[in-house]
Design a protein around this motif. Structure first.
Motif, mmCIF file in Angstrom:
data_model
loop_
_atom_site.group_PDB
_atom_site.id
_atom_site.type_symbol
_atom_site.label_atom_id
_atom_site.label_comp_id
_atom_site.label_asym_id
_atom_site.label_seq_id
_atom_site.Cartn_x
_atom_site.Cartn_y
_atom_site.Cartn_z
ATOM 1 N N ARG A 151 0.860 -1.178 0.000
ATOM 2 C CA ARG A 151 0.000 0.000 0.000
ATOM 3 C C ARG A 151 0.901 1.234 0.000
ATOM 4 O O ARG A 151 1.706 1.408 0.905
ATOM 5 N N ASP A 185 -8.588 2.734 -2.835
ATOM 6 C CA ASP A 185 -8.090 3.617 -1.776
ATOM 7 C C ASP A 185 -7.125 2.789 -0.930
ATOM 8 O O ASP A 185 -7.524 1.750 -0.366
ATOM 9 N N ARG A 198 -6.022 3.115 1.931
ATOM 10 C CA ARG A 198 -6.293 3.123 3.372
ATOM 11 C C ARG A 198 -7.539 2.319 3.742
ATOM 12 O O ARG A 198 -7.694 1.865 4.857
ATOM 13 N N THR A 199 -8.461 2.181 2.781
ATOM 14 C CA THR A 199 -9.714 1.463 3.078
ATOM 15 C C THR A 199 -9.928 0.243 2.179
ATOM 16 O O THR A 199 -10.786 -0.578 2.477
ATOM 17 N N ASP A 200 -9.141 0.151 1.075
ATOM 18 C CA ASP A 200 -9.291 -0.898 0.073
ATOM 19 C C ASP A 200 -10.580 -0.786 -0.753
ATOM 20 O O ASP A 200 -10.886 -1.653 -1.572
ATOM 21 N N LYS A 201 -11.346 0.279 -0.547
ATOM 22 C CA LYS A 201 -12.550 0.470 -1.326
ATOM 23 C C LYS A 201 -12.183 0.865 -2.749
ATOM 24 O O LYS A 201 -11.233 1.615 -2.982
#
Length: 237
Positions: A163, A229, A231-234
């Motif tokens: 990431r 994203d 930070r959220t994996d969305k």
């Protein structure tokens, strides 16, 4: 000065050749450094605290033994940033010997000062072969136009991969993944530029949009299959 009786009873033998210390390169000259005032140069160094939970990059510009410019950059410890504020005020005007023996509040900053002292008194400075050295203000060149430290923050696991969180360009908003699910690009927002735009009168939303950029093969036309994203994996557009 007191001498022991053994020394008092010795005969005096005259000292032979005395050529002084080996010259060191300083600002385009070869200098036999015998006193603190003989030391000049700009150099960088890294220090770390005892538990090694944080680090400091220290840049000093020294003229005739006196610190004229200090840049203190810290990472990894929230308290260290406040110590850096104090150190940046403490260091200028001091000789490098005074600075070496001054409590700079944070162990990492103290260690960086020690490392810089060793480098510069041995002639290992970035300005060693620059005629007249570098001007006061040269330390700011490390920060770029936005006067922000170059920071990289990356995280990875064996199970889930990498990431990218922050690059030199700015805060990473999304990662582009190709057909193999490998990172092939990223989108970022330059927080320094965004803040400058707001100060010039743009609305926060306008400044945000204007400060966004991409790197690598970010678009679908370039081979990106999806964007996430970090930070959220969305998945994002």
């Amino acid at each position: 000065m007191h001498y022991s009786q053994d020394v008092e009873n010795m005969i005096c033998v005259k000292k032979g050749p005395n050529h002084g210390p080996a010259p060191i390169p300083e600002e385009g000259k070869w200098i036999q450094a015998k006193e603190i005032k003989d030391i000049s140069g700009l150099t960088h160094g890294i220090g770390w605290c005892a538990p090694q939970q944080g680090a400091c990059k220290l840049t000093l510009n020294i003229k005739e033994g006196v610190i004229q410019e200090a840049l203190v950059e810290t990472i990894g410890c929230s308290g260290m940033t406040h110590s850096a504020a104090m150190a940046a005020e403490i260091l200028p005007h001091k000789t490098i010997l005074e600075a070496l023996n001054t409590d700079l509040v944070c162990d990492a900053i103290n260690t960086a000062m020690r490392e810089l002292f060793l480098q510069i008194v041995y002639g290992r400075s970035q300005s060693a072969f620059s005629d007249d050295g570098l001007p006061i203000g040269a330390g700011l060149e490390d920060l770029g136009k936005g006067l922000r430290s170059q920071v990289g923050t990356m995280y990875g696991t064996a199970a889930k991969g990498v990431r990218y969180l922050e690059m030199a360009e700015g805060y990473v908003l999304s990662l582009a993944l190709d057909k193999n699910n490998e990172v092939c690009g990223y989108k970022f927002v330059s927080l320094g530029k965004m803040t400058d735009f707001i100060k010039k009168g743009l609305t926060p939303n306008e400044a945000y949009e204007k400060a966004i950029g991409t790197y690598g093969r970010y678009t679908r036309e370039q081979g990106a299959v999806k964007h996430i994203d970090p930070r959220t994996d969305k998945e994002v557009q």
